[in-house]
Design a protein around this motif. Sequence first.
Motif, mmCIF file in Angstrom:
data_model
loop_
_atom_site.group_PDB
_atom_site.id
_atom_site.type_symbol
_atom_site.label_atom_id
_atom_site.label_comp_id
_atom_site.label_asym_id
_atom_site.label_seq_id
_atom_site.Cartn_x
_atom_site.Cartn_y
_atom_site.Cartn_z
ATOM 1 N N ALA A 1 0.860 -1.180 0.000
ATOM 2 C CA ALA A 1 0.000 0.000 0.000
ATOM 3 C C ALA A 1 0.897 1.230 0.000
ATOM 4 O O ALA A 1 1.950 1.233 0.646
ATOM 5 C CB ALA A 1 -0.917 0.016 1.217
ATOM 6 N N THR A 2 0.489 2.247 -0.730
ATOM 7 C CA THR A 2 1.286 3.470 -0.804
ATOM 8 C C THR A 2 0.430 4.674 -0.444
ATOM 9 O O THR A 2 -0.809 4.656 -0.571
ATOM 10 C CB THR A 2 1.842 3.676 -2.227
ATOM 11 O OG1 THR A 2 0.750 3.864 -3.145
ATOM 12 C CG2 THR A 2 2.673 2.475 -2.668
ATOM 13 N N ILE A 3 1.090 5.713 0.020
ATOM 14 C CA ILE A 3 0.372 6.940 0.372
ATOM 15 C C ILE A 3 -0.313 7.531 -0.854
ATOM 16 O O ILE A 3 -1.466 8.000 -0.774
ATOM 17 C CB ILE A 3 1.348 7.950 1.004
ATOM 18 C CG1 ILE A 3 1.850 7.412 2.341
ATOM 19 C CG2 ILE A 3 0.675 9.315 1.189
ATOM 20 C CD1 ILE A 3 2.913 8.247 2.995
ATOM 21 N N GLU A 4 0.386 7.477 -2.007
ATOM 22 C CA GLU A 4 -0.188 8.039 -3.230
ATOM 23 C C GLU A 4 -1.490 7.342 -3.622
ATOM 24 O O GLU A 4 -2.470 7.976 -4.021
ATOM 25 C CB GLU A 4 0.823 7.932 -4.383
ATOM 26 C CG GLU A 4 2.055 8.799 -4.228
ATOM 27 C CD GLU A 4 3.078 8.212 -3.269
ATOM 28 O OE1 GLU A 4 4.052 8.910 -2.971
ATOM 29 O OE2 GLU A 4 2.899 7.059 -2.813
ATOM 30 N N LYS A 5 -1.531 6.026 -3.479
ATOM 31 C CA LYS A 5 -2.697 5.264 -3.924
ATOM 32 C C LYS A 5 -3.711 5.025 -2.816
ATOM 33 O O LYS A 5 -4.937 5.081 -3.050
ATOM 34 C CB LYS A 5 -2.228 3.921 -4.483
ATOM 35 C CG LYS A 5 -3.360 3.032 -4.981
ATOM 36 C CD LYS A 5 -2.827 1.701 -5.490
ATOM 37 C CE LYS A 5 -3.957 0.779 -5.926
ATOM 38 N NZ LYS A 5 -3.453 -0.537 -6.391
ATOM 39 N N THR B 1 -3.415 6.317 0.633
ATOM 40 C CA THR B 1 -3.321 7.327 1.702
ATOM 41 C C THR B 1 -2.513 6.842 2.898
ATOM 42 O O THR B 1 -2.397 7.544 3.894
ATOM 43 C CB THR B 1 -4.704 7.826 2.196
ATOM 44 O OG1 THR B 1 -5.356 6.787 2.964
ATOM 45 C CG2 THR B 1 -5.589 8.253 1.038
ATOM 46 N N PHE B 2 -1.958 5.630 2.832
ATOM 47 C CA PHE B 2 -1.083 5.108 3.889
ATOM 48 C C PHE B 2 -0.084 4.139 3.260
ATOM 49 O O PHE B 2 -0.302 3.654 2.149
ATOM 50 C CB PHE B 2 -1.889 4.390 4.991
ATOM 51 C CG PHE B 2 -2.771 3.281 4.478
ATOM 52 C CD1 PHE B 2 -2.276 1.986 4.341
ATOM 53 C CD2 PHE B 2 -4.085 3.541 4.123
ATOM 54 C CE1 PHE B 2 -3.079 0.967 3.864
ATOM 55 C CE2 PHE B 2 -4.902 2.520 3.645
ATOM 56 C CZ PHE B 2 -4.403 1.231 3.506
ATOM 57 N N SER B 3 0.998 3.880 3.985
ATOM 58 C CA SER B 3 2.055 3.009 3.477
ATOM 59 C C SER B 3 2.173 1.757 4.348
ATOM 60 O O SER B 3 2.214 1.857 5.574
ATOM 61 C CB SER B 3 3.397 3.743 3.469
ATOM 62 O OG SER B 3 4.446 2.883 3.084
ATOM 63 N N ILE B 4 2.211 0.584 3.706
ATOM 64 C CA ILE B 4 2.431 -0.694 4.376
ATOM 65 C C ILE B 4 3.327 -1.548 3.482
ATOM 66 O O ILE B 4 3.166 -1.551 2.260
ATOM 67 C CB ILE B 4 1.112 -1.447 4.655
ATOM 68 C CG1 ILE B 4 0.227 -0.661 5.638
ATOM 69 C CG2 ILE B 4 1.394 -2.841 5.220
ATOM 70 C CD1 ILE B 4 -1.101 -1.328 5.941
ATOM 71 N N HIS B 5 4.267 -2.265 4.111
ATOM 72 C CA HIS B 5 5.128 -3.197 3.394
ATOM 73 C C HIS B 5 4.901 -4.614 3.905
ATOM 74 O O HIS B 5 4.505 -4.817 5.053
ATOM 75 C CB HIS B 5 6.604 -2.841 3.597
ATOM 76 C CG HIS B 5 7.047 -1.663 2.812
ATOM 77 N ND1 HIS B 5 6.560 -0.392 3.031
ATOM 78 C CD2 HIS B 5 7.962 -1.548 1.808
ATOM 79 C CE1 HIS B 5 7.141 0.452 2.199
ATOM 80 N NE2 HIS B 5 7.991 -0.225 1.445
ATOM 81 N N THR B 6 5.143 -5.576 3.050
ATOM 82 C CA THR B 6 5.181 -6.979 3.483
ATOM 83 C C THR B 6 6.637 -7.426 3.500
ATOM 84 O O THR B 6 7.420 -7.080 2.608
ATOM 85 C CB THR B 6 4.350 -7.881 2.555
ATOM 86 O OG1 THR B 6 4.410 -9.224 3.042
ATOM 87 C CG2 THR B 6 4.854 -7.856 1.130
#
Length: 224
Positions: free
Chosen positions: A34-38, A40-45
Amino acid sequence: MNRKREFIDLSHPLDPNNISLWRTMPPFTCCPIATIEKDTFSIHTISMGTHTGTHVDAPCHFIQGGKSIDEIPIDVLHGPALLIDLTHKRAHESISWAEDLSPYAEQMQPGVILLLLTGWSRYWAKEGQEYFKHPYVEPSVAGKLLEHGIMVIGLDTPNPDVTGSGGHPFHEIFLGGGGYIVENLTNLEKLGSMKLMVNLLPINIVGSDGAPVRGVAWDEPEQK
């Protein structure tokens, strides 16, 4: 006037593009889902082996029925440390009790964490296999350390045994005696003559045989 306490990071950064991994280890990946641009928040696996990077070996890594990472008492991996300079050792050279460690025996007390400086962290993430040609600790040393109350040993190498030999005698004796091994440390050469305190706590993964560590060392001035 109190001087500012200096902290030394003892852990290698986990970077998928700049890492040393033995051939039997799974790759380390850290990928955005998940990205902030797409979103609105960032998550990595994250995907990695339990013995990737700077990490603790729990007894159950080699000992059937041994403690897992979540069963290690917190205070064991936090406390005063004894640093031994072994930077004169060459590739595949042994570290012995009589020649290398016995001169420090009086400083080896229960609760002291033993750190072995070989200088081998300089080969971390370098091309070739030099990092895995490190000095190794003779198996008989494991019993001597346990006799002196040393329950934690940390090294700036990937293994206290000979990597790739197919044998793990130091692991088996030391972990079998209830000890813990911290591998792939770095920056030990920066510790110098500090009155050392270290924290080598791993991530609390239930049932795991190993876990990553963000190791830290600092100078603990004597109380006046």
